[in-house]
Scaffold this motif. Structure first.
Motif, PDB file in Angstrom:
ATOM      1  N   LEU A 189      16.018 139.277 -27.103  1.00  0.00           N
ATOM      2  CA  LEU A 189      17.023 137.422 -27.236  1.00  0.00           C
ATOM      3  C   LEU A 189      17.748 137.641 -28.380  1.00  0.00           C
ATOM      4  CD1 LEU A 189      14.272 134.979 -26.549  1.00  0.00           C
ATOM      5  CD2 LEU A 189      15.338 135.554 -24.826  1.00  0.00           C
ATOM      6  N   ARG A 205      23.495 138.087 -23.846  1.00  0.00           N
ATOM      7  CA  ARG A 205      22.522 137.911 -23.187  1.00  0.00           C
ATOM      8  C   ARG A 205      21.550 138.330 -23.221  1.00  0.00           C
ATOM      9  NH1 ARG A 205      23.371 133.996 -23.515  1.00  0.00           N
ATOM     10  NH2 ARG A 205      21.597 133.303 -21.589  1.00  0.00           N
ATOM     11  N   LEU A 248      30.523 132.574 -28.909  1.00  0.00           N
ATOM     12  CA  LEU A 248      29.482 132.035 -28.728  1.00  0.00           C
ATOM     13  C   LEU A 248      27.986 132.623 -29.498  1.00  0.00           C
ATOM     14  CD1 LEU A 248      28.854 131.858 -24.866  1.00  0.00           C
ATOM     15  CD2 LEU A 248      29.350 130.111 -26.759  1.00  0.00           C
ATOM     16  N   PHE A 308      17.457 129.030 -30.823  1.00  0.00           N
ATOM     17  CA  PHE A 308      16.585 129.422 -29.781  1.00  0.00           C
ATOM     18  C   PHE A 308      15.515 127.904 -30.417  1.00  0.00           C
ATOM     19  CE2 PHE A 308      17.730 133.933 -29.945  1.00  0.00           C
ATOM     20  CZ  PHE A 308      17.782 134.167 -27.930  1.00  0.00           C
ATOM     21  N   HIS A 312      18.754 125.946 -22.506  1.00  0.00           N
ATOM     22  CA  HIS A 312      18.181 126.441 -21.231  1.00  0.00           C
ATOM     23  C   HIS A 312      17.306 127.899 -21.404  1.00  0.00           C
ATOM     24  CE1 HIS A 312      21.921 127.100 -18.947  1.00  0.00           C
ATOM     25  NE2 HIS A 312      22.910 127.094 -20.259  1.00  0.00           N
ATOM     26  N   GLU A 346      17.404 128.148 -25.332  1.00  0.00           N
ATOM     27  CA  GLU A 346      18.253 128.982 -25.676  1.00  0.00           C
ATOM     28  C   GLU A 346      19.197 127.765 -25.970  1.00  0.00           C
ATOM     29  OE1 GLU A 346      20.686 132.746 -24.834  1.00  0.00           O
ATOM     30  OE2 GLU A 346      20.746 131.476 -23.336  1.00  0.00           O
ATOM     31  N   ASN A 406      23.847 132.460 -30.214  1.00  0.00           N
ATOM     32  CA  ASN A 406      22.771 131.942 -29.059  1.00  0.00           C
ATOM     33  C   ASN A 406      21.386 131.215 -30.680  1.00  0.00           C
ATOM     34  OD1 ASN A 406      23.321 133.062 -26.867  1.00  0.00           O
ATOM     35  ND2 ASN A 406      22.768 135.036 -26.960  1.00  0.00           N
ATOM     36  N   HIS A 440      23.976 137.207 -30.091  1.00  0.00           N
ATOM     37  CA  HIS A 440      25.670 137.236 -29.006  1.00  0.00           C
ATOM     38  C   HIS A 440      24.917 138.141 -27.947  1.00  0.00           C
ATOM     39  CE1 HIS A 440      27.535 136.010 -32.662  1.00  0.00           C
ATOM     40  NE2 HIS A 440      26.554 137.017 -33.126  1.00  0.00           N
ATOM     41  N   ARG A 484      23.425 127.613 -26.962  1.00  0.00           N
ATOM     42  CA  ARG A 484      24.848 128.541 -27.031  1.00  0.00           C
ATOM     43  C   ARG A 484      25.692 127.665 -27.524  1.00  0.00           C
ATOM     44  NH1 ARG A 484      27.026 132.882 -22.494  1.00  0.00           N
ATOM     45  NH2 ARG A 484      26.357 134.521 -24.741  1.00  0.00           N
TER      46      ARG A 484
END
Length: 326
Positions: free
Chosen positions: A234, A239, A27, A31, A8, A16, A29, A237, A18
């Protein structure tokens, strides 16, 4: 591939991914940045087949060659797949030097660390039968971690290029001694790792591998990040979010209240950290929760002692905490 394991775009040129983990919100994240057929990566999840499959697919989709891997800290959900990826792609691994120092004991030769942890638990009031369980609680995590040596040793304040972005390394100790964030001053984007999360406070623990006063260091690092005035955060963990000031205020208030609570629990007595942890969090069912509760309680007790609100008493057999004598 599930939706959670798809790429995404969360900022221009930043994707990103996950990845599944067995704790937190399930989850973590990662990058990814791409440039001229090369891919750079912040954090890499655990050494688990589902995560590795998703990472390989994402790297292939964005260019096919992993060039740089920057790990915010060596906890298994951020560092676990580093050895596999570095070997498979020949990627250069970037780590803070305080994290590099912990890799050998934590993941390669644990016996020495286990004995250090056992002594640490005993002097902080943990009963013998619980000590035996807790000191070995991390052994199982090794199956999710393949270590790798760092090609680049960081200290903080370095500028590194990921994709087309120039990011400054911000050293933010507390959650882990060599935890780093990555700051993009052009777009005011902060890759926050576990330092600044939208929904929870990261565990800030005092333990044999931590720095001596992790809570105060964590709070000071939050203030440094806030002065950057990030427009977008960002996290590792949860959003992406934008209200850094509001989140930092909330975290500061959380830890202030916790210190007040612990000072009140100590009251006029003299308690071990284990007694304090039981009073604050209760007797947790899971072993790792018991260990994290003790570590978190110790970090708050240490901050109170540094502040002069509690007195820390240490002997070869016990560490206890009480109010300073009048």
């Amino acid at each position: 591939m599930t939706e959670a394991l798809r790429l995404h775009e969360v900022a221009p040129g930043v994707h990103e991914l996950r990845l599944p983990i067995p704790f937190e919100d399930g989850l973590v994240n990662a990058f990814l940045f791409s440039q001229d057929g090369a891919v750079d990566l912040i954090d890499c999840g655990m050494n688990r087949p589902e995560s590795l499959e998703a990472l390989r697919a994402a790297i292939s989709e964005l260019g096919g060659r992993l060039r740089r891997l920057v790990v915010t800290h060596i906890h298994p959900d951020h560092y676990g797949a580093a050895g596999v990826l570095a070997s498979e792609y020949g990627a250069d691994l970037y780590l803070h030097r305080l994290e590099i120092a912990m890799v050998h004991l934590r993941y390669l030769e644990m016996d020495t660390l286990v004995e250090e942890v056992g002594h640490h638990l005993r002097v902080n009031g943990v009963p013998p039968e619980v000590t035996e369980e807790l000191k070995n609680a991390s052994r199982g995590l090794r199956e999710f971690v393949t270590p790798a040596g760092a090609a680049v040793e960081l200290e903080g304040a370095e500028t590194i290029e990921l994709g087309g972005r120039r990011l400054r390394v911000e050293w933010t100790p507390g959650h882990s001694p060599g935890h780093i964030c990555l700051w993009d001053p052009d777009d005011r984007v902060l890759f926050a790792g576990d330092q600044l999360l939208p929904d929870v406070s990261p565990n800030i623990g005092l333990h044999p591998q931590s720095t001596p006063n992790p809570l105060d260091e964590y709070l000071a690092a939050l203030d440094r990040l806030l002065r950057l005035a990030p427009a977008q955060i960002l996290p590792a963990h949860g959003r992406p979010f934008t209200d850094a000031a509001g989140r930092v205020d909330h975290l500061r208030e959380h830890h202030r209240r916790r210190k007040d609570q612990i000072e009140e629990i100590v009251g006029g007595g003299e308690l071990s950290a284990w007694e304090v942890a039981l009073a604050v969090w209760g007797d947790r069912e899971l072993l790792y929760e018991k260990r994290l509760a003790l570590q978190e309680g110790l970090a708050h007790l240490q901050s109170l002692a540094v502040e002069g609100r509690l007195e820390k008493r240490a002997t070869p057999s016990a560490v206890t905490w009480r109010r300073p004598p009048p």
